[in-house]
Design a protein around this motif. Sequence first.
Motif, PDB file in Angstrom:
ATOM      1  N   ALA B  28      27.812 -33.592 111.708  1.00 48.43           N
ATOM      2  CA  ALA B  28      26.504 -33.467 111.758  1.00 48.43           C
ATOM      3  C   ALA B  28      25.870 -34.994 111.438  1.00 48.43           C
ATOM      4  O   ALA B  28      26.337 -35.878 111.081  1.00 48.43           O
ATOM      5  N   CYS B  29      24.696 -35.045 112.164  1.00 47.23           N
ATOM      6  CA  CYS B  29      24.140 -36.288 112.062  1.00 47.23           C
ATOM      7  C   CYS B  29      22.489 -35.796 111.665  1.00 47.23           C
ATOM      8  O   CYS B  29      21.876 -35.190 112.374  1.00 47.23           O
ATOM      9  N   GLY B  30      21.910 -36.388 110.439  1.00 46.83           N
ATOM     10  CA  GLY B  30      20.557 -36.243 110.439  1.00 46.83           C
ATOM     11  C   GLY B  30      19.678 -37.499 110.339  1.00 46.83           C
ATOM     12  O   GLY B  30      19.721 -38.453 109.718  1.00 46.83           O
ATOM     13  N   ILE B  48      20.365 -32.924 113.125  1.00 43.89           N
ATOM     14  CA  ILE B  48      19.147 -32.253 112.406  1.00 43.89           C
ATOM     15  C   ILE B  48      18.214 -33.640 112.368  1.00 43.89           C
ATOM     16  O   ILE B  48      18.241 -34.579 112.038  1.00 43.89           O
ATOM     17  N   MET B  98      14.385 -31.937 105.865  1.00 43.23           N
ATOM     18  CA  MET B  98      15.574 -32.989 106.138  1.00 43.23           C
ATOM     19  C   MET B  98      16.676 -32.839 105.091  1.00 43.23           C
ATOM     20  O   MET B  98      17.741 -32.448 105.253  1.00 43.23           O
ATOM     21  N   CYS B 102      20.337 -30.907 105.331  1.00 44.14           N
ATOM     22  CA  CYS B 102      21.439 -31.480 105.311  1.00 44.14           C
ATOM     23  C   CYS B 102      22.454 -31.302 104.030  1.00 44.14           C
ATOM     24  O   CYS B 102      23.511 -31.332 104.164  1.00 44.14           O
ATOM     25  N   PHE B 106      26.178 -29.964 104.055  1.00 42.75           N
ATOM     26  CA  PHE B 106      27.083 -30.630 103.596  1.00 42.75           C
ATOM     27  C   PHE B 106      28.103 -29.633 102.460  1.00 42.75           C
ATOM     28  O   PHE B 106      29.292 -29.650 102.441  1.00 42.75           O
ATOM     29  N   GLY B 112      29.842 -35.948 107.723  1.00 42.00           N
ATOM     30  CA  GLY B 112      29.171 -36.628 108.820  1.00 42.00           C
ATOM     31  C   GLY B 112      29.885 -37.340 109.889  1.00 42.00           C
ATOM     32  O   GLY B 112      29.515 -38.052 110.875  1.00 42.00           O
TER      33      GLY B 112
END
Lengths: 143, 117
Positions: B28-30, B48, B98, B102, B106, B112
């Motif tokens: 994932a990447c926020g 995100i 946000m 996240c 997590f 990540g």
Amino acid sequence: MSENSLHYHYVVPGDDFTRAGIASSAVKKTLKQLGIYPETVRKLSISLFEGEINMVIHADGGEIDVWIDDEKIVAELVDKGPGIENIELAMQEGWSTASEQVRGLGFGAGMGLPNMKKYSDELIIDSTVGVGTKVTLIVNIVK
Amino acid sequence: MFIKDIQKILDAQLLVGEEFMDTEVRSACGSDMMSDVLAFVKDQAVLITGLLNQQAIRTAAMMDMVCVVFVRGKTPGEDILEAARDNGIAVMTTTHRMFTACGLLFEAGLNGGCHIK
């Protein structure tokens, strides 16, 4: 490029930020259809997308030419914008002249050119202040 | 983790991509800055973001991402949803902010996609 290379031409309008990236999306679809290795497609697409965004943010649009042959993909982005005063500085991560408005749109973090360098096998920037900028991106095709 | 798990964990509303619910998500990447997203390639990733424009979808497409989650209850317009359909990307919206979104993912085991150097 070899004689039997494929050539695509795109005009990038400068007045509509929501359209920025349409040429890069079209190139990505074409590369996928040609069966090019996904990692190669991704490298070229990301570099070109950053370049196209830059064109719209800084230079009021421009033109993109893409050539594909068996060995490499070459993308040339030409604009008649203000030019880059200090290319060395522009290549630094985090350095940007983009406006607050552009930042509000998700770009202008000063990662555009560094990303283009990171994902391309060769990046050539030819810029003259007050005349415009030509960026050449080359990505080698992995077989 | 699968896209259906993300929807459940974030209590999110799915807007596009019912057919992708069983697609696997590995990282994932926020971020609201798209160039930061473009800086690191991740595998089968979810984005995100609070950035509500077509560039969020286009960025995800360039990165071969599989899902975009809009945080803080932001609801994308039809142009954004259309871009997602075109690119085969699932889209959902969550009322979480946000950091919380996240954190929840997590905690559930999503990372990540890169190691700390």
